[in-house]
Every structure is written in C-alpha cells, then in structure tokens.
Design an enzyme around this catalytic site. Structure first.
Site, mmCIF file in Angstrom:
data_model
loop_
_atom_site.group_PDB
_atom_site.id
_atom_site.type_symbol
_atom_site.label_atom_id
_atom_site.label_comp_id
_atom_site.label_asym_id
_atom_site.label_seq_id
_atom_site.Cartn_x
_atom_site.Cartn_y
_atom_site.Cartn_z
ATOM 1 C CG HIS A 1 98.765 48.018 69.974
ATOM 2 N ND1 HIS A 1 97.787 47.335 70.659
ATOM 3 C CD2 HIS A 1 98.301 49.293 69.842
ATOM 4 C CE1 HIS A 1 96.781 48.143 70.920
ATOM 5 N NE2 HIS A 1 97.070 49.348 70.439
ATOM 6 C CG ASP B 1 97.787 44.200 72.000
ATOM 7 O OD1 ASP B 1 98.961 44.623 71.892
ATOM 8 O OD2 ASP B 1 96.787 44.911 71.756
ATOM 9 C CB SER C 1 95.463 51.236 72.670
ATOM 10 O OG SER C 1 94.693 51.123 71.491
#
Length: 533
Positions: free
Chosen positions: A276, A311, A391
């Site tokens: 993402h 992911d 992230s």
C-alpha cells in the site's frame, strides 16, 4: 362733709414709696471700705499751703505754687506744704519687704506721679506738657468735667502705609529657613539626607538581588564528564547499526504524494516495503518513487513486484554497496520480548521507538484505502509506537535482527489515525518468502481452498462458516458444502474467517491438509488438496 369733685372721685388712691430697707453695715466692712472720718463726698478735698486757692482736682496747682507741683498721694503730704484735710490711710497689711521696695518701688527722688520712659523725663524747670495750652479746659483730661452731649467722635483718616522699595531677592536658605538655620545645621541636614539615600539604595539593591534568583553573574558550569558508553544490545546501539539499512520512500503522483518506509534486503539494492506504500504510483503515468537514505542520499526506485494479498512489495535502487539489514526469525519470538520499530512516521525519517511483543499470530485484515491491497496477515502485535509513515519499516529484536515488517495500527474510529499502542507487523519468516518470490518472478501465487466464509460463534466454540463453494475448487473436490463450520485446518484451530484465510496461505500449493468441521451438529474430518489462486 364737703362734696368730692367728680374727677377726684374717679382717681384711684395713690400709694406712697415704701421705706428703703437698708441692712446694717458690718463693722469690719465699714472699717475696710468706708470713707475716712470727716469725708462726706466722693472726692477728697485738698488744701494748698503757700497759695491763695484750693485745688479741687487734688493736683496741687493753685494761685501760689509754693515749692512743689503736686501731691504725693502715697504719703498724703505735698511738696510746698500740701496736706490732706482729715484724710486717714487704711491699714491694708504689713509694709512690703525692703527688697521688693528696692526692686519694684518708685525712686526716692521721683517727683512725678506718672512713670515715664527713660530719657524722656521732664526737668523740674520745664512745664508739664500734659497741661500746656488749654489742656486744663479739655474735658477729656479733666476728671471733674460734667457729662454732656456732643457730636459723634470722628476717627482720624487711615493713611495707606508707604510703599516699600523692592529689596534683593531671597536666597534658597532665606526662602526655606528664613535665616534661622545655622550653616553647620544645614550641612548636618545634608549629610543626614545623603546617609538616608545611601541606606535606601543599599536596601533596594539587596531587595532586587534577593528577588532575582534566575540569574547569577558569577555562576560557572562545571566541566562535563565523558560521554556514557552505550553497551552492546542497548536501544542506542541497535539503532546505530540498523538505521543505515532503513530508508524513507516518497511517491509522487501529479501534485499528490505519500510517504512510507523500507528496509534494504541485499547488496543489489532490493528494498522490502508494503504494497500500500507504492501501489498508488505503480504503473501510473507521471508518477515517481524516490528513496532517501540516512545520509540524505536521494535516488529513484522502480517496482520489482507487488503482492496485494499479503501487502508486500519489493522495489530496487541503483546504489553501490548499500548497508543491508540483518534478517532474524519471527518463529523464535515470545510475548514480552523487546522490539524496536524504525521508520519515517509522518515524514520524520530515522524515527526510533521501542516496546515489546504484545501478542503473536494475531489475524488482522488490511484494507488499504485507495490501493488494491486486500490482505489478511498473521501479525505480530506490539506496543512500540507506530504511526502513518512507519509502514514498510523494520521491527527488530534485541539483537538488531529484523523480525517483522510494520504494516498497520488500530485506531478508535474514523478520522483517528494516531498510535494507541496497538501496532501490527508482518512476520519476517513469511515476508522473506514472499519477497524472494517477488524478486525471482515479480509475482506470487498462494494456496487456495476455494470457499467464502464468515465468522460465527455459539455457546461452545467459534469457527468459519462456509457461505459458498467455488466450482472446481479444493473445497468442492473434498466434499465441503455450504453451512459447514470449519473449526480446524491442519494443526491450527480456526476461530474466524480471517484466521481461515491465514491458515490456508501458510501451506503450499498442492499440499493435502486435514480439515475438521461441523455439519448439522456433527463433527466431521475431511482432507483437501489446496489449489492455486
């Protein structure tokens, strides 16, 4: 009897005056205040010897003056043969002391009844100015003058005082003290004023020094001691070794952009991150991906491969001999182990936070808003602070080895994205396998059971209830039907639909796994051969 006249009969009788009641006079008072014997009037008559007339005023002046001018009323004898007629002096007390007579009495040679100022005495051969001219006929000077009416007295006109010429101007001393202060006293006052001012200044300085405790002019700071040595294994030691292998990733799509983190996998410049983070710029025209190292070196990057179901993504940069992160094992983690999260939260590159492992094997669905991510991870839960921008950054253990890849956080609700101590990371054992496949082929295939399920629970157990079965899938081939509740797959108990998906992805394509389920209230065990997605 003779008749009375009418006017006399009407008149009231007249009363005569009452006799005066005169109380007897005390003999003592008469002795003290009465007239002398032989004196009937208010004034004493005086006879003058050596002259032809009598002075009714008692002043000794007659037709013949004799040897003197007046009467000595203290002794009753006059100069020139004047004596009183029948006068008798009253004895009012003993004679005064001779000292008082000497101090306050009249001089023996005094010839006048009136006391005059010194230097203004009238000589014997000079006429008395009091009686010059017509003074003897002046009723104001004649005590025997009768009372009579006359014109009102007119006062003499008041004359304005003569104007005085302007004198010299007054000095300060004359103005303030009126020439009544001696110069020495004035100097003493000045000294006292200076002393009072000096004492006031000292008190004010002491008060200001006592009230201002924030500054000290003579303060000195002691020399600093040598820096503390950071032992191996400390957070500072681990951060110093891992930070060079952690990068900040910036993407740009037109006038929009985003920030994430990544960790260098090998010396070829492969960097592992979350899908993402880079998916918004993957394959989009006029987009770019830039990597920033710890030394602020900025280089462009290209996407090697992405896996929306886990992911995970791999990008590559052309940098000679980059610092490579040390890979650990997530299988060896235990709840309570210390971990460190490193990344670029909110664009703040090189941020380090520490915490512990809060839980293991925590199924967590990742819904990447605005991306194609639709993953479920078997996450490591940690209380190390993780925020947007972390992230793709590494989660390292106490040895500095990477044990997870930070991916998500939990929040209280919509619009809140800050850390609340619930962060999730993808285990590095699973992430390394996906990354290796992406570097080799650019894509990843996963094992698939071929069912859609939902989480259910009853009073005794939880599970994943099959909602539909795909035709030709592994579940259809194994005989799984709708409404079956799967409670165990292989060695892992299933408590929700997310946990079923994680358990299936942990196995390889073509692997046969036992599945325990409940059908219409009866337990049942079947074996399924997993297909590829």
């Amino acid at each position: 009897m003779s008749e009375q006249q009418p006017d006399q009969a009407d008149e009231p009788p007249r009363l005569g005056p009452r006799p005066l009641a005169r109380p007897p006079v005390d003999s003592g008072a008469a002795e003290l205040f009465g007239r002398p014997d032989g004196v009937a009037g208010s004034f004493e008559t005086v006879s003058v010897g050596g002259g032809n007339g009598t002075a009714e005023r008692g002043d000794g002046r007659g037709d013949g003056r004799g040897d003197g001018r007046g009467v000595d009323r203290r002794s009753g004898e006059g100069r020139g043969g004047v004596e009183t007629n029948g006068a008798r002096r009253l004895d009012t007390g003993p004679p005064p002391h001779h000292a008082l007579v000497s101090a306050f009495g009249r001089p023996v040679e005094a010839t006048s009844d009136l006391q005059r100022p010194p230097g203004e005495r009238v000589e014997d051969d000079e006429p008395d100015p009091f009686w010059e001219g017509g003074a003897a006929r002046d009723p104001w000077r004649d005590p025997a003058a009768s009372v009579r009416l006359g014109p009102p007295a007119v006062g003499e006109p008041t004359l304005a005082p003569p104007s005085r010429p302007e004198g010299a101007r007054l000095s300060t001393r004359e103005l303030l003290f009126g020439r009544r202060v001696r110069p020495t006293a004035l100097a003493l006052l000045g000294v006292i004023a200076l002393l009072i001012g000096g004492i006031g200044g000292l008190v004010g300085k002491w008060a200001s020094d006592a009230s201002s405790l924030l500054t000290e002019p003579g303060a000195t700071i002691s020399a600093t001691s040598p820096g503390k040595e950071r032992p191996p294994g400390s957070v500072a030691d681990i951060a110093a070794r891992v930070l060079p292998a952690v990068v900040s990733i910036q993407i740009r799509i037109g006038d929009q952009g985003g920030t994430g983190s990544g960790v260098v996998l090998d010396s070829d410049g492969h960097i592992l991150t979350n899908n993402h983070v880079v998916s918004p710029a993957a394959g989009v025209p006029n987009s770019s991906i830039k990597v920033i190292f710890q030394d602020n070196t900025q280089v462009p990057a290209a996407v090697v491969g992405r896996d929306p179901k886990t992911d995970l993504a791999v990008i590559k940069v052309n940098v000679p001999n980059p610092t490579v992160a040390q890979m650990g094992s997530s299988a060896s983690l235990a709840v309570g182990d210390g971990v460190i999260a490193i990344g670029s939260p909110l664009g703040l590159a090189g941020t380090v936070t520490d915490g512990i492992v809060s839980a293991l094997n925590r199924p967590e669905r990742l819904d990447g808003e605005g991306t194609d991510t639709n993953a479920v991870i078997d996450a490591i839960q940690t209380d190390a602070a993780i925020n947007p921008g972390n992230s793709g950054g590494p989660l390292v253990d106490s040895t500095g080895a990477v044990v997870g890849l930070n991916a998500a956080i939990s929040t209280f609700g919509q619009g809140q994205s800050g850390s609340i101590g619930l962060g999730f990371a993808i285990p590095i054992d699973y992430a390394r396998k996906i990354a290796q496949e992406l570097i080799r082929t650019g894509s990843v295939k996963h094992a698939d059971l071929g069912v859609n399920a939902k989480s259910v629970t009853d009073d005794t157990s939880d599970g994943a209830q099959v909602q539909n079965v795909q035709n030709g899938g592994a579940a259809a081939a194994a005989g799984i039907v709708e409404q079956d509740v799967i409670v165990k797959l292989g060695d892992r108990r299933i408590g929700s639909a997310s946990e079923l998906q994680v358990a299936v992805q942990e196995h390889a394509i073509g692997e046969q796994v036992p599945i325990q389920l409940i059908r219409q209230g009866r337990p049942l065990v079947i074996t399924a051969t997993l297909h590829s997605d």
